[in-house]
Design an enzyme around this catalytic site. Structure first.
Site, PDB file in Angstrom:
ATOM      1  N   ARG A 174      30.439  49.145  30.805  1.00 56.05           N
ATOM      2  CA  ARG A 174      31.162  47.861  30.683  1.00 56.05           C
ATOM      3  C   ARG A 174      30.253  46.747  30.151  1.00 56.05           C
ATOM      4  O   ARG A 174      30.698  45.879  29.405  1.00 56.05           O
ATOM      5  CB  ARG A 174      31.733  47.495  32.066  1.00 56.05           C
ATOM      6  CG  ARG A 174      32.552  46.205  32.130  1.00 56.05           C
ATOM      7  CD  ARG A 174      33.255  46.115  33.472  1.00 56.05           C
ATOM      8  NE  ARG A 174      33.730  44.790  33.835  1.00 56.05           N
ATOM      9  CZ  ARG A 174      35.007  44.373  33.690  1.00 56.05           C
ATOM     10  NH1 ARG A 174      35.899  45.160  33.168  1.00 56.05           N
ATOM     11  NH2 ARG A 174      35.371  43.154  34.067  1.00 56.05           N
ATOM     12  N   ILE A 214      38.169  39.982  29.453  1.00 53.48           N
ATOM     13  CA  ILE A 214      38.323  41.386  29.866  1.00 53.48           C
ATOM     14  C   ILE A 214      38.780  41.307  31.307  1.00 53.48           C
ATOM     15  O   ILE A 214      38.226  40.559  32.110  1.00 53.48           O
ATOM     16  CB  ILE A 214      37.006  42.188  29.979  1.00 53.48           C
ATOM     17  CG1 ILE A 214      36.074  41.967  28.819  1.00 53.48           C
ATOM     18  CG2 ILE A 214      37.300  43.667  30.176  1.00 53.48           C
ATOM     19  CD1 ILE A 214      34.890  42.944  28.848  1.00 53.48           C
ATOM     20  N   SER A 215      39.769  42.110  31.671  1.00 54.85           N
ATOM     21  CA  SER A 215      40.277  42.105  33.041  1.00 54.85           C
ATOM     22  C   SER A 215      39.209  42.560  34.024  1.00 54.85           C
ATOM     23  O   SER A 215      38.275  43.279  33.676  1.00 54.85           O
ATOM     24  CB  SER A 215      41.468  43.046  33.162  1.00 54.85           C
ATOM     25  OG  SER A 215      42.490  42.645  32.299  1.00 54.85           O
ATOM     26  N   GLN A 216      39.429  42.161  35.277  1.00 53.66           N
ATOM     27  CA  GLN A 216      38.652  42.628  36.416  1.00 53.66           C
ATOM     28  C   GLN A 216      38.692  44.180  36.432  1.00 53.66           C
ATOM     29  O   GLN A 216      39.723  44.762  36.102  1.00 53.66           O
ATOM     30  CB  GLN A 216      39.388  42.043  37.623  1.00 53.66           C
ATOM     31  CG  GLN A 216      38.971  42.425  38.975  1.00 53.66           C
ATOM     32  CD  GLN A 216      40.059  41.966  39.974  1.00 53.66           C
ATOM     33  OE1 GLN A 216      41.197  41.664  39.597  1.00 53.66           O
ATOM     34  NE2 GLN A 216      39.698  41.905  41.224  1.00 53.66           N
ATOM     35  N   PHE A 232      47.094  37.263  33.088  1.00 54.36           N
ATOM     36  CA  PHE A 232      46.553  37.702  31.797  1.00 54.36           C
ATOM     37  C   PHE A 232      46.606  36.557  30.796  1.00 54.36           C
ATOM     38  O   PHE A 232      47.398  35.620  30.963  1.00 54.36           O
ATOM     39  CB  PHE A 232      47.386  38.869  31.254  1.00 54.36           C
ATOM     40  CG  PHE A 232      46.959  40.222  31.774  1.00 54.36           C
ATOM     41  CD1 PHE A 232      46.104  41.030  31.042  1.00 54.36           C
ATOM     42  CD2 PHE A 232      47.397  40.670  32.998  1.00 54.36           C
ATOM     43  CE1 PHE A 232      45.693  42.262  31.523  1.00 54.36           C
ATOM     44  CE2 PHE A 232      46.998  41.907  33.490  1.00 54.36           C
ATOM     45  CZ  PHE A 232      46.146  42.703  32.748  1.00 54.36           C
TER      46      PHE A 232
END
Ligand code: SAH
Length: 221
Positions: free
Chosen positions: A42, A68-70, A210
Site C-alpha cells: 500500500r 484512497i479508502s481506509q 467517498f
C-alpha cells in the site's frame, strides 16, 4: 538494492499488523482478500512523505484532492465481490491504483476507469513497477462503464454518486455482483447488488464517505 529489500520487509510486518488489527478484528474472513491485503504494498501507492502512515486505520489523500479508502473499506468491498479467480472485474475510479491492485491478485483481469489523467498515469506506472500485468486501464467517464469488454462478473465503484448508473447495471454479467456507494456528497450507503436469473437484489452493507462520482450518470451529469 539491499536497502530497498530491507524497506519492503519492514513494511511487510506493518502490513501483517494491519491485517490482524484492522481486518480480522473487524470480521473480514475471506482468505483471498486477507492474503491480497497482506501482499500488496500500500505504501507504494501514496506520496513518499506519507509512506510511514500508509498502513494506518484511515483513508489517505492522493493527488487531485482524491483519497484512497481506509484499508478496512477496501477489504470489505473486495470481500463482498466473492471473487474465485477467473472473473473479469470492472473498477470505476482508479485513483492511486491500490484497489485495482488488490483485485488483480484475486481475479483474471481488472478493467479500471479513471477521469483524471494525472492519477491514471501514476497508477499505470505503479502497475508496471509491480508487474501487475492483468490490469487494463482507461481515461474516461466511468459512469458509462467500459462497454467494449462487458459483461463483467463483478463491478466496483470507488466514488459516491446520487444513484446507480444504468450503464453499469447493463454491463454486469448474470450472475454478477456490483458494490457501489450511493447517497449524498458527504455520506453514502455502500450497496451490494446481486444479479441472478435476470433479477437484481440489493443489500445495504454500511455507511461510508467517498469522494464524488462525477459524470454523465453521476454528479453534474
Ligand atoms: N480506488 C481508488 C480510490 C480513488 S478515489 C484507490 O484505490 O485509490 C475515487 C476516484 O474516482 C478518484 O480518483 C476520482 O477521480 C474518480 N472518479 C470520480 N468520478 C469518476 C468517473 N465518472 N469516472 C472515473 N473515475 C471517476
Amino acid at each position: 538494492m539491499a536497502r530497498d529489500k530491507e524497506m519492503m520487509d519492514r513494511f511487510a510486518t506493518v502490513r501483517e499488523r494491519m491485517v490482524q488489527e484492522q481486518l480480522l478484528y473487524r470480521g473480514i474472513t475471506d482468505p483471498g482478500t486477507l492474503k491480497a491485503m497482506a501482499e500488496v504494498p500500500r505504501h507504494v501507492f501514496v506520496d513518499d512523505a506519507m509512506q510511514a502512515i500508509a498502513y494506518g486505520d484511515h483513508p489517505l489523500p492522493i493527488a487531485a484532492d482524491q483519497t484512497i479508502s481506509q484499508p478496512y473499506i477496501v477489504a470489505a468491498m473486495t470481500q463482498a465481490l466473492q471473487l474465485q479467480g477467473d472473473e473479469k472485474v470492472l473498477e470505476i475510479g482508479t485513483g492511486s491504483g491500490y484497489q485495482a491492485a488488490i483485485l488483480s491478485r484475486l481475479c483474471a483481469k481488472v478493467y479500471t476507469v479513471e477521469r483524471i489523467n494525472t492519477l491514471l498515469a501514476g497508477a499505470r506506472r505503479i502497475f508496471d513497477q509491480l508487474h501487475y500485468y492483468n490490469i487494463l486501464s482507461r481515461l474516461d467517464d466511468g459512469t458509462m462503464g467500459w462497454a467494449e469488454h462487458a459483461p463483467y462478473d463483478a463491478i466496483i465503484v470507488t466514488a459516491g454518486g446520487p444513484q446507480i448508473p444504468d450503464s453499469l447495471l447493463g454491463q454486469l454479467a448474470d450472475p454478477g455482483r456490483l458494490v457501489i456507494p450511493v447517497g449524498g456528497h458527504d455520506v453514502q450507503e455502500l450497496l451490494l447488488l446481486t444479479k441472478e436469473a435476470g433479477e437484481i437484489h440489493t443489500r445495504r452493507l454500511e455507511s461510508v464517505r467517498f469522494v464524488s462520482l462525477i459524470g454523465e450518470q453521476g454528479w453534474n451529469g
